[in-house]
Structure formats: C-alpha cells, structure tokens
Design a protein around this motif. Structure first.
Motif, PDB file in Angstrom:
ATOM      1  N   HIS A  52       0.887  -1.161   0.000  1.00 29.44           N
ATOM      2  CA  HIS A  52       0.000   0.000   0.000  1.00 29.44           C
ATOM      3  C   HIS A  52       0.930   1.219   0.000  1.00 29.44           C
ATOM      4  O   HIS A  52       1.758   1.371   0.907  1.00 29.44           O
ATOM      5  N   GLU A  55       2.070   3.494   3.001  1.00 30.30           N
ATOM      6  CA  GLU A  55       2.526   2.813   4.215  1.00 30.30           C
ATOM      7  C   GLU A  55       4.049   2.661   4.186  1.00 30.30           C
ATOM      8  O   GLU A  55       4.580   1.611   3.859  1.00 30.30           O
ATOM      9  N   ARG A  94      -2.804   4.435  -1.252  1.00 31.08           N
ATOM     10  CA  ARG A  94      -2.895   3.003  -0.962  1.00 31.08           C
ATOM     11  C   ARG A  94      -2.856   2.167  -2.245  1.00 31.08           C
ATOM     12  O   ARG A  94      -2.154   1.172  -2.340  1.00 31.08           O
ATOM     13  N   HIS A 143       3.066  -3.939   6.802  1.00 32.24           N
ATOM     14  CA  HIS A 143       2.015  -2.947   6.535  1.00 32.24           C
ATOM     15  C   HIS A 143       1.941  -1.932   7.661  1.00 32.24           C
ATOM     16  O   HIS A 143       2.586  -2.078   8.708  1.00 32.24           O
ATOM     17  N   THR A 144       1.079  -0.918   7.437  1.00 29.54           N
ATOM     18  CA  THR A 144       0.604  -0.096   8.547  1.00 29.54           C
ATOM     19  C   THR A 144      -0.915  -0.017   8.432  1.00 29.54           C
ATOM     20  O   THR A 144      -1.493  -0.452   7.437  1.00 29.54           O
TER      21      THR A 144
HETATM   22 ZN    ZN Z   1      -1.498  -2.157   4.113  1.00 29.09          ZN
END
Ligand code: ZN
Length: 351
Positions: A52, A55, A94, A143-144
C-alpha cells in the motif's frame, strides 16, 4: 541468488530492480530488490513493504534491517522488496494508479480469460508472486494501518480439507505461531474464516502464501503516511528475531519491543462498534486501551457541538485503531478492535 538486476554471490548483499511491466511512457515499471545471500545454505525469507503506497514504515524497516544484517554471518537467503507498489508510493496512495486497484487483493488468483484479460496490477502481482512462491520458506508482509493505531501482527488462520491434510496444516500453523511470536508484536488472529473470504483477504500476499503452505504474516506497524520510529525499530528487531528463530543468524536482536496487549486469550480482528447516527465523532478511548462490554467509547455530536448519542461497545477487547475522520455517516465503523477469538487458528474447510 539472482532477482532482476540484483545478483548476490555467497556472502554478498546485492541491490537492484525487478521489472514488472512497461509504462506507457516507455520505461519499465520496476520494484527495488535487495538480496542478502548467506555464506551457508539455509532457508529463504522474503520481507516485503509498502504494497500500500501510503505505508512507508515497512520500507524503512527493511532498509534498517538490511544494514543490521549486512555484516552478519547469515545462513540462507533474505530477499527484500522495500516498495511493492511503486505507483502508489509515488502518489502517496494506498492503491496503484494504473486502475486504482488495491494490489494486496490480487495474489494467488487464477484471474482473467481471453475475453477479459487480467489487469496490469494483477499481472504485476502474478509476476512478483511467481518469484516469491519459487523460493520462499517464510514471508513477512509489512504494513501499517489507520493513523491512530497500536502496532500488532495479523496472524492468518490455516485451513485443512480436500486441499491439505490436517497434519500438514497443523505443522504449518505451528511454524507460523513460532515465527509470529519471534517477531514480537502483539498477535491478533485474522477475521473469522467467512469474513476473511468476504473481504478477499485470502488473496493478500499473506493469504496466498498460506494457501501455498508457506508461513506468512502481516505486521501492522502503527499508522500510515509517516514512519513511527519506535514501531519501525520494533519491526527491525522482529525481522532479526525471525531469522534467529529459523537458525539463520547466531544471535537474537539487541533491544526488545515494548508493545504488548496482555491477555490470556487468543485475540482476533473485529471491526466494532458502528454508529447508527450521522454526525461528528468524539472518541473517549484511544488505541492500545482495553474497553469493557457496555462501555461508551465515543459520542456523536452535532456540528453545533450538542451530544446526539453515545456509542457503546458490545464486546470487550483492545482498541487497535480509531478510524481516520470525525464526520461519520450511518453505520460507519468507529474502531478496529482485538477481541477474544472464538474460532480456532486451525480450520476445517472440508464441510
Ligand atoms: Zn497495508
């Protein structure tokens, strides 16, 4: 090992680029790759970040992780892709901009037909995943989450049935549990099995790898858009400790992670509560806090500031994230929570 233009001989670290498609402007679309080739044979671990594009923490954690292990005696191979979604990264979004698609929903899909061929994003995912599946003994997909997030790791469920024997699934689950524990962030099991499919989370990189028998998990390294340094540092420690658990390095990481959600129960992801009233949300809780069933977690007020309603939780659990806006519509979710898990990590999918 050779990946794209990165070719690392035994004991070397090489960086380069893997071409994944052509851009209309004549250049190849490339993802950066770093290969750490140990002097002795061993497992191959893939660490991926920023699928994404908004992130960035996974990318930075990978950069620092490679610097940490650069001079270590590594057994096996570490393959890093710091930025899996270059077009989303360029626009701080994203999705990728080719067709505004979420790249992390296209792994392990036999998609497309002669009449409707796969989108370019799916082709890119296919090409990346072909490389990953060919060599990975473990995958860490960094990820975040939303801006106000307590860091945690999503642990996927492992199923058995016609596609996989129960004993094999149990072994995969055990390896997964060991590696997720080694990573060190609080562990939260994936949504219930039905919700995982509903949300297409079986076609994330982690979901596809698990389906192929490769232990894989998804750390959520705090909030998106900016790098939270303490969480980034915890991820670097976690990555190194995963290598240690796989006997790929001789020492565990110096330092420890300070993030924890103390409980005796397994936890699972749960989006709850939702507001039944439109208005302005004022939270009474924040990420990392435990809330009890029946507790008011937010007020919904009018634009003039008068309270319209109070929103309670019907389930006890930890607040993982607050959602990223103050203006809410009917049935908008307010929190991502971690609640006691009522489903097993090992699932029977034969019925
Ligand atoms: Zn993500």
């Amino acid at each position: 090992m050779k990946l794209g233009t990165a070719e690392a001989a035994s004991g070397e670290v090489a960086s380069g680029y893997l071409s994944v498609t052509e851009l209309p402007t004549g250049q190849p679309e490339q993802v950066p790759v770093v290969v750490v080739e140990g002097e002795k044979p061993g497992p191959t671990v893939w660490a991926t970040g920023t699928i994404h594009g908004d992130e960035p923490t996974g990318m930075e954690a990978i950069h620092e992780f490679v610097d940490r292990i650069r001079d270590e005696q590594v057994r096996g191979t570490v393959v890093c892709v710091p930025v899996m979604n270059p077009s989303g990264f360029r626009t701080n979004a994203r999705t990728s901009y080719y067709g505004d698609e979420d790249p992390n929903r296209y792994f392990g899909i036999d998609g497309g037909s002669d009449e409707t061929p796969p989108s370019v994003q799916q082709l890119i995912c296919d090409r990346l995943y072909e490389e990953i599946r060919a060599s990975a003994d473990a995958v860490i997909s960094l990820h975040t989450s939303w801006i106000a997030t307590y860091p945690y790791t999503i642990r996927p469920r492992v199923s058995y049935g016609e596609h996989r024997k129960k004993a094999e699934a149990a072994e995969l689950r055990d390896r997964l549990v060991e590696l997720v524990d080694a990573f060190g962030l609080p562990v939260v099991n994936q949504f219930s099995a039905d919700e995982t499919v509903q949300r297409s989370l079986d076609h994330t990189l982690t979901g596809a790898a698990i389906a192929d028998g490769i232990p894989a998990f998804t750390p959520e390294l705090g909030g998106r858009f900016v790098v939270e340094k303490d969480v980034c540092e915890a991820a670097v420690v976690g990555l190194q400790n995963v290598l240690y658990a796989l006997d790929m390095v001789s020492d565990p990481a110096a330092g420890s992670t300070t993030f924890e959600l103390p409980t005796d129960d397994d936890l699972k992801r749960f989006v709850h509560p939702h507001t039944d009233t439109a208005g302005i949300v004022r939270y009474r809780v924040r990420e990392g806090e435990w809330v009890d069933s029946g507790e008011v977690v937010a007020d919904i007020v009018t634009p003039c500031g008068e309270t319209q309603t109070q929103v309670k939780v019907e389930h006890s659990g930890y607040v993982l994230s607050r959602y990223e806006r103050v203006a809410v519509y009917e049935n908008d979710p307010l929190l991502d929570m971690a609640v006691p898990d009522d489903e097993p990590l090992l699932l029977n999918r034969s019925d």
